[in-house]
Design a protein around this motif. Structure first.
Motif, PDB file in Angstrom:
ATOM      1  N   GLU A 122       7.011  58.268   5.625  1.00  0.00           N
ATOM      2  CA  GLU A 122       8.058  59.046   6.292  1.00  0.00           C
ATOM      3  C   GLU A 122       7.509  59.768   7.526  1.00  0.00           C
ATOM      4  O   GLU A 122       8.168  59.802   8.575  1.00  0.00           O
ATOM      5  CB  GLU A 122       8.659  60.057   5.311  1.00  0.00           C
ATOM      6  CG  GLU A 122       9.461  59.397   4.193  1.00  0.00           C
ATOM      7  CD  GLU A 122       9.864  60.365   3.096  1.00  0.00           C
ATOM      8  OE1 GLU A 122      10.973  60.209   2.559  1.00  0.00           O
ATOM      9  OE2 GLU A 122       9.072  61.270   2.763  1.00  0.00           O
ATOM     10  N   LEU A 123       6.310  60.320   7.414  1.00  0.00           N
ATOM     11  CA  LEU A 123       5.717  61.024   8.554  1.00  0.00           C
ATOM     12  C   LEU A 123       5.382  60.063   9.693  1.00  0.00           C
ATOM     13  O   LEU A 123       5.645  60.356  10.865  1.00  0.00           O
ATOM     14  CB  LEU A 123       4.466  61.790   8.110  1.00  0.00           C
ATOM     15  CG  LEU A 123       4.729  63.041   7.262  1.00  0.00           C
ATOM     16  CD1 LEU A 123       3.422  63.575   6.671  1.00  0.00           C
ATOM     17  CD2 LEU A 123       5.423  64.128   8.079  1.00  0.00           C
ATOM     18  N   ALA A 124       4.819  58.914   9.345  1.00  0.00           N
ATOM     19  CA  ALA A 124       4.472  57.928  10.376  1.00  0.00           C
ATOM     20  C   ALA A 124       5.729  57.450  11.103  1.00  0.00           C
ATOM     21  O   ALA A 124       5.752  57.331  12.343  1.00  0.00           O
ATOM     22  CB  ALA A 124       3.738  56.746   9.747  1.00  0.00           C
ATOM     23  N   ASN A 125       6.787  57.180  10.328  1.00  0.00           N
ATOM     24  CA  ASN A 125       8.037  56.724  10.936  1.00  0.00           C
ATOM     25  C   ASN A 125       8.689  57.827  11.774  1.00  0.00           C
ATOM     26  O   ASN A 125       9.275  57.555  12.832  1.00  0.00           O
ATOM     27  CB  ASN A 125       9.008  56.255   9.853  1.00  0.00           C
ATOM     28  CG  ASN A 125       8.595  54.921   9.251  1.00  0.00           C
ATOM     29  OD1 ASN A 125       7.698  54.254   9.762  1.00  0.00           O
ATOM     30  ND2 ASN A 125       9.224  54.528   8.157  1.00  0.00           N
ATOM     31  N   THR A 126       8.590  59.074  11.300  1.00  0.00           N
ATOM     32  CA  THR A 126       9.141  60.196  12.063  1.00  0.00           C
ATOM     33  C   THR A 126       8.434  60.329  13.405  1.00  0.00           C
ATOM     34  O   THR A 126       9.066  60.604  14.438  1.00  0.00           O
ATOM     35  CB  THR A 126       9.023  61.508  11.263  1.00  0.00           C
ATOM     36  OG1 THR A 126       9.832  61.407  10.083  1.00  0.00           O
ATOM     37  CG2 THR A 126       9.492  62.706  12.078  1.00  0.00           C
ATOM     38  N   ARG A 127       7.121  60.123  13.427  1.00  0.00           N
ATOM     39  CA  ARG A 127       6.387  60.189  14.704  1.00  0.00           C
ATOM     40  C   ARG A 127       6.904  59.120  15.666  1.00  0.00           C
ATOM     41  O   ARG A 127       6.991  59.356  16.880  1.00  0.00           O
ATOM     42  CB  ARG A 127       4.888  60.024  14.447  1.00  0.00           C
ATOM     43  CG  ARG A 127       4.276  61.215  13.696  1.00  0.00           C
ATOM     44  CD  ARG A 127       2.776  61.091  13.537  1.00  0.00           C
ATOM     45  NE  ARG A 127       2.276  62.134  12.645  1.00  0.00           N
ATOM     46  CZ  ARG A 127       1.894  61.946  11.390  1.00  0.00           C
ATOM     47  NH1 ARG A 127       1.906  60.712  10.873  1.00  0.00           N
ATOM     48  NH2 ARG A 127       1.479  62.953  10.651  1.00  0.00           N
ATOM     49  N   THR A 128       7.254  57.953  15.145  1.00  0.00           N
ATOM     50  CA  THR A 128       7.839  56.901  15.981  1.00  0.00           C
ATOM     51  C   THR A 128       9.186  57.352  16.539  1.00  0.00           C
ATOM     52  O   THR A 128       9.484  57.155  17.719  1.00  0.00           O
ATOM     53  CB  THR A 128       8.010  55.600  15.171  1.00  0.00           C
ATOM     54  OG1 THR A 128       6.733  55.160  14.709  1.00  0.00           O
ATOM     55  CG2 THR A 128       8.647  54.509  16.010  1.00  0.00           C
ATOM     56  N   ALA A 129       9.995  57.975  15.672  1.00  0.00           N
ATOM     57  CA  ALA A 129      11.303  58.471  16.117  1.00  0.00           C
ATOM     58  C   ALA A 129      11.137  59.512  17.221  1.00  0.00           C
ATOM     59  O   ALA A 129      11.912  59.545  18.185  1.00  0.00           O
ATOM     60  CB  ALA A 129      12.068  59.078  14.934  1.00  0.00           C
TER      61      ALA A 129
END
Length: 591
Positions: free
Chosen positions: A306-313
């Protein structure tokens, strides 16, 4: 029907039932912040469109109780409705209860639709009114007068693959059941839509801005049942849930399921996130454990996926924000730009990003004096033209399949006053202090709130909203259990929590300033004194330095600001065109 006519019809029903007062809260049976059209009862009755408030109607008075964020909006929207604004002193406090106990005598009845009251509020009303011998009864006076009342939404839902969310439904259910066992509860009722979405890896379009689905769940020793309109799910999705040990039942069957809980059982129920109407269906003899939903605490701690994907967002969002700022700077004074057209242009830049689903809330596009309204919502009637002077506050966010964003930037448009420059710098000081703070494990949100406010307090300035709120993962832009505000909320700021830091200064009739970043709690250092945490700034978008009064900043704050803007350029420039990168280079240059 006009608002006055609706008020008359409600009072007729009250008189027939010998009801002294009728309460209409902003809620649905899931105690949601953002409501399906069917439950937008306050706008229907009074015209007030804010997301927080309570209507109270008696035979000789009708009032809207709401807080600081909505005073000016409410005063405007209630004109001619028959309702008066009652200014709350404390955000979210049910101050109208005290008013009712003073207004009504012993033997009086107060009515409300108990499906729109939280368990907490229902208990509070019962106790405080009861102490004055006033009875609380359940009545729905809106349905009889609400012609063509909207039906519940029928949009399709969808399941998120485990690889995109980092944890399976089976694993999440095991965590929840472990907590239930520790609490001594055999059953657990879940009504809150973001908890449902998180626990069952399900998303939908039933509510504006929040990608959730109208549904309930009941966990018992016999298994887990979810109650949802079955047409929202495909056969494959139902089979997937079944493989995780989850049975799908019709949405309306939740009442029957609760009433059928064996009387020798125990149930955990979150009093803030379940409605009083369902709570009253729990059979006598069932032991009730009132506590926060286990999923609420689990959901707040974002896993590595979730954190890795949030950084992408955040990268995608930063590109959109940069392009918007460039468009604004190049077009101001050349074409007509209004609050609404600027918000629409920003949405276009976001919509061009891969994985964009929609806005995460109504964009606050507020020029000059409108910026002094913390929750201002531009309309065709209020729509200011944005010009090359003053301050333009834009608070916006996006929902992406891989995260949720929320960012505020106050944009100096030109010819700024000394007061605007000073206020801007003080807000920036507060935001920097909140973002760069080091704190021991166990620190709570009210402590972060005070640290963030201190630079403003030193100038005898304060703001009437909280400093920060939790943010979901492709979920609600406002989530708990953590919150940065003056309330002594005992929830510690834990690793993996995503929270906003957004101080502000609001001068009515002049300007409003707010600067907001989202932060993730990370480990800092461990020594003989404690384990210390810090914040990772997730938001990646330039902070304007054009009107910063450097002499008001401490050296450490200057270094933080320069370092942050340098990071923004480093991460975003490879994703931009040469022209866009050149613009960003200028926007992020060191002071």
């Amino acid at each position: 029907m006009t608002y006055q006519e609706k008020l008359t019809e409600i009072r007729k029903q009250m008189q027939a039932d010998k009801v002294g007062a009728y309460i209409i809260p902003s809620a649905d049976p899931h105690i949601s912040e953002y409501l399906p059209d069917r439950y937008k009862c306050i706008p229907f009755t009074s015209g007030f469109k804010g997301s927080a408030g309570t209507l109270v109607i008696t035979q000789d008075f009708a009032g809207l109780w709401t807080d600081f964020r909505y005073f000016e909006q409410a005063a405007d929207e209630l004109k001619g409705s028959g309702f008066e604004l009652v200014k709350q002193k404390v955000q979210h406090a049910p101050e109208y209860i005290q008013w009712l106990t003073e207004k009504l005598g012993p033997g009086a009845q107060v009515a409300a639709d108990d499906k729109l009251l939280s368990v907490l509020l229902g208990d509070l009303l019962t106790q405080q009114l009861g102490a004055k011998e006033i009875t609380l009864v359940s009545k729905d006076y809106l349905s009889p007068i609400w012609e063509n009342r909207p039906e519940l939404p029928s949009e399709k839902a969808f399941l998120i693959e485990e690889k995109h969310i980092g944890q399976s439904v089976t694993a999440k259910l095991a965590q929840v059941k472990s907590t239930l066992q520790k609490q001594g509860a055999s059953h657990h009722l879940i009504s809150s839509l973001d908890d449902m979405a998180w626990l069952f890896n399900i998303r939908g379009k039933d509510v504006s801005y929040n990608p959730v689905v109208l549904s309930f769940a009941l966990i018992s020793p016999e298994g887990t049942q979810i109650f949802i309109d079955a047409a929202k799910l495909t056969d494959q999705e139902k089979a997937s849930l079944s493989q995780s040990g989850v049975e799908v039942h019709p949405y309306q069957n939740i009442e029957q399921a609760i009433a059928g809980i064996p009387s020798n059982s125990s149930i955990l129920i979150d009093p803030k996130r379940n409605c009083f109407g369902l709570y009253k269906l729990i059979p006598a003899g069932v032991k009730i454990v009132k506590d926060t939903n286990p999923s609420t605490n689990l959901k707040a701690i974002k896993n590595e996926t979730e954190l890795a994907n949030t950084r992408t967002a955040m990268l995608k969002d930063g590109v959109a924000i940069t392009r918007f700022l460039k468009w604004l700077s190049e077009n101001i004074g050349k074409i007509t730009i209004t609050e609404l057209s600027a918000a629409a242009e920003l949405r276009k830049f976001r919509a061009a990003q891969e994985g964009f689903v929609g806005d995460s809330f109504t964009t606050i596009s507020a020029y000059k004096a409108h910026g002094a309204l913390p929750h201002y919502s531009a309309s065709e009637e209020s729509n200011y033209e944005v010009k090359a002077e003053g301050l333009f506050l834009v608070d916006s966010g996006g929902q992406y399949h891989y995260g949720t964003t929320d960012i505020t930037r106050t944009i100096p448009m030109g010819n700024n006053t000394e007061e605007e420059k000073t206020d801007y710098t003080l807000v920036l000081k507060g935001m920097i202090e909140g973002c760069k703070v080091r704190f021991p494990k166990g620190t709570c949100g009210y402590q972060i709130d005070a640290i963030t406010r201190k630079p403003l307090w030193e100038h005898a300035i304060n703001y009437g909203h909280g400093t920060g709120h939790g943010v979901g993962y492709f979920l609600n832009v406002h989530e708990g259990p953590q919150v940065f505000n003056p309330t002594a909320n005992p929830v510690p700021v834990a690793l993996g929590m995503i929270t906003s830091v957004e101080p502000g200064i609001y001068r009515p009739g002049k300007h409003g300033i707010r600067i907001e970043n989202l932060v993730n709690t990370i480990k800092d250092i461990t020594n003989e004194f404690n384990e210390f945490y810090a914040f990772e700034c997730l938001t990646i978008a330039p902070i304007s330095t054009k009107i910063v009064k450097k002499e008001l900043l401490e050296q450490a704050q200057v270094e933080w600001l320069n370092s942050y803007n340098a990071m923004v350029f480093e991460k975003l420039s490879p994703l931009l065109t040469a022209d866009e990168a050149a613009f960003l280079k200028e926007e992020t240059k060191a002071i």
